[in-house]
Scaffold this active site. Structure first.
Site, PDB file in Angstrom:
ATOM      1  N   GLY A  97       0.725  -1.197   0.127  1.00  0.00           N
ATOM      2  CA  GLY A  97       0.104  -0.134  -0.269  1.00  0.00           C
ATOM      3  C   GLY A  97       0.859   1.242   0.006  1.00  0.00           C
ATOM      4  N   GLN A 121       2.539  10.191   1.817  1.00  0.00           N
ATOM      5  CA  GLN A 121       3.790   9.387   1.945  1.00  0.00           C
ATOM      6  C   GLN A 121       4.871   9.970   0.859  1.00  0.00           C
ATOM      7  OE1 GLN A 121       2.267   5.179   2.429  1.00  0.00           O
ATOM      8  NE2 GLN A 121       3.935   5.105   3.739  1.00  0.00           N
ATOM      9  N   CYS A 130       5.911  -0.107   7.907  1.00  0.00           N
ATOM     10  CA  CYS A 130       5.242   1.218   7.014  1.00  0.00           C
ATOM     11  C   CYS A 130       6.668   1.486   6.380  1.00  0.00           C
ATOM     12  CB  CYS A 130       4.809   2.120   8.005  1.00  0.00           C
ATOM     13  SG  CYS A 130       4.347   3.717   7.131  1.00  0.00           S
ATOM     14  N   LEU A 131       6.362   1.942   4.988  1.00  0.00           N
ATOM     15  CA  LEU A 131       7.371   2.455   3.971  1.00  0.00           C
ATOM     16  C   LEU A 131       7.904   3.464   4.694  1.00  0.00           C
ATOM     17  CD1 LEU A 131       5.861   1.388   0.802  1.00  0.00           C
ATOM     18  CD2 LEU A 131       7.398   0.075   1.974  1.00  0.00           C
ATOM     19  N   HIS A 191      -4.679   1.194   7.309  1.00  0.00           N
ATOM     20  CA  HIS A 191      -3.423   1.937   7.632  1.00  0.00           C
ATOM     21  C   HIS A 191      -3.157   3.059   6.639  1.00  0.00           C
ATOM     22  CE1 HIS A 191       1.122   1.259   8.157  1.00  0.00           C
ATOM     23  NE2 HIS A 191       1.001   1.929   7.004  1.00  0.00           N
ATOM     24  N   GLU A 192      -3.623   2.735   5.495  1.00  0.00           N
ATOM     25  CA  GLU A 192      -3.400   3.995   4.393  1.00  0.00           C
ATOM     26  C   GLU A 192      -4.384   5.116   4.790  1.00  0.00           C
ATOM     27  OE1 GLU A 192      -0.648   1.427   2.865  1.00  0.00           O
ATOM     28  OE2 GLU A 192      -0.895   3.655   2.782  1.00  0.00           O
ATOM     29  N   HIS A 199      -3.012   7.322   7.002  1.00  0.00           N
ATOM     30  CA  HIS A 199      -1.937   8.322   6.451  1.00  0.00           C
ATOM     31  C   HIS A 199      -2.642   9.641   6.016  1.00  0.00           C
ATOM     32  CE1 HIS A 199       2.044   6.167   6.510  1.00  0.00           C
ATOM     33  NE2 HIS A 199       1.433   5.428   6.027  1.00  0.00           N
TER      34      HIS A 199
HETATM   35  O1  K2U Z   1       1.729   2.672   4.144  1.00  0.00           O
HETATM   36  C1  K2U Z   1       2.670   2.049   4.084  1.00  0.00           C
HETATM   37  O2  K2U Z   1       3.571   2.137   4.207  1.00  0.00           O
HETATM   38  C2  K2U Z   1       2.662   0.609   3.170  1.00  0.00           C
HETATM   39  C3  K2U Z   1       2.679  -0.629   4.233  1.00  0.00           C
HETATM   40  C4  K2U Z   1       1.065  -1.106   4.220  1.00  0.00           C
HETATM   41  C5  K2U Z   1       0.666  -2.022   5.431  1.00  0.00           C
HETATM   42  C6  K2U Z   1       1.175  -1.985   6.812  1.00  0.00           C
HETATM   43  C7  K2U Z   1       0.722  -2.819   7.527  1.00  0.00           C
HETATM   44  C8  K2U Z   1      -0.089  -3.829   7.154  1.00  0.00           C
HETATM   45  C9  K2U Z   1      -0.444  -3.843   6.031  1.00  0.00           C
HETATM   46  C10 K2U Z   1      -0.236  -3.106   4.834  1.00  0.00           C
HETATM   47  C11 K2U Z   1       3.538  -1.298   3.671  1.00  0.00           C
HETATM   48  O3  K2U Z   1       3.199  -2.283   2.776  1.00  0.00           O
HETATM   49  S1  K2U Z   1       4.565  -2.043   4.870  1.00  0.00           S
HETATM   50  C12 K2U Z   1       5.216  -3.555   4.138  1.00  0.00           C
HETATM   51  C13 K2U Z   1       4.343  -4.647   4.338  1.00  0.00           C
HETATM   52  C14 K2U Z   1       4.458  -5.495   3.076  1.00  0.00           C
HETATM   53  C15 K2U Z   1       3.709  -6.578   3.229  1.00  0.00           C
HETATM   54  C16 K2U Z   1       2.905  -6.899   4.404  1.00  0.00           C
HETATM   55  C17 K2U Z   1       2.824  -6.059   5.434  1.00  0.00           C
HETATM   56  C18 K2U Z   1       3.751  -4.794   5.486  1.00  0.00           C
HETATM   57 ZN    ZN Z   2       2.512   3.349   6.236  1.00  0.00          ZN
END
Ligand code: K2U
Ligand code: ZN
Length: 169
Positions: free
Chosen positions: A46, A51, A91-92, A133-134, A137
């Site tokens: 996501g 971000q 989170c990225l 989560h998104e 943000h």
């Molecule tokens: O918002 C972001 O930084 C994207 C996150 C989304 C996410 C966070 C927590 C749980 C689900 C989704 C990134 O994708 S974090 C990396 C990641 C990759 C695979 C699974 C979970 C988290």
């Molecule tokens: Zn995030």
């Protein structure tokens, strides 16, 4: 094309309240494509506009194993939620840190798609978690906000040190 820069905690720009997308036009869809590329390259499942320093209510995500189910949510709003689920979140924008967070297990949202049409969808489990989560943000909220102040401050200190080292090359 070069991936977009992903802002990192504690960058204050991540705390900006995103504004509604006024119009789905070619310029927005070009950014959407760059956001998908950036998300897949990270890799992540996501990515929200704030971000990448775009402070409008825009989310891209793809929770599929084959990375072939891209989902674009414009101006999403939560209609209903139920249940609870605890997952290990990352989170990225908070690279290298993963902590348990509890969210609603099932949600129903309204959003606008790439054709400018309003739609309603239901989501559960990982997709529901990712959407919540998104959507956080878009409000300027990060998953570290659900942690203790002590843990959040520790993550902040460690990331600031890393960012300083990276800036020094
Ligand atoms: O918002 C972001 O930084 C994207 C996150 C989304 C996410 C966070 C927590 C749980 C689900 C989704 C990134 O994708 S974090 C990396 C990641 C990759 C695979 C699974 C979970 C988290
Ligand atoms: Zn995030």
């Amino acid at each position: 094309m070069e991936p977009l820069e992903i802002l990192e905690f504690p960058d204050p720009r991540l705390r900006t309240l995103a504004k509604p997308v006024p119009e789905v036009d070619g310029k927005l869809l070009a950014l959407v494509e760059r956001m998908f590329e950036t998300m897949y390259e990270a890799p992540g499942i996501g990515l929200a506009g704030p971000q990448v320093n775009f402070h409008q209510r825009l989310i891209v995500l793809d929770v599929s194993d084959k990375k072939d189910q891209p989902l674009l949510l414009i101006n999403p709003s939560l209609r209903e939620e139920s249940g609870e689920i605890e997952t290990l979140e990352g989170c990225l924008s908070v690279p290298g840190f993963y902590e348990p967070v509890t969210r609603s297990a099932q949600i129903q949202i309204d959003a606008i798609n790439r054709d400018g049409e309003t739609f309603t969808m239901e989501a559960s489990d990982l997709l529901a978690v990712c959407i919540q989560h998104e959507m956080d943000h878009l409000e300027g909220n990060l998953f570290v906000d659900y942690l203790s102040k002590a843990k959040r401050q520790l993550i902040r200190k460690k990331l600031l040190k890393l960012q300083k080292q990276q800036a020094q090359g």
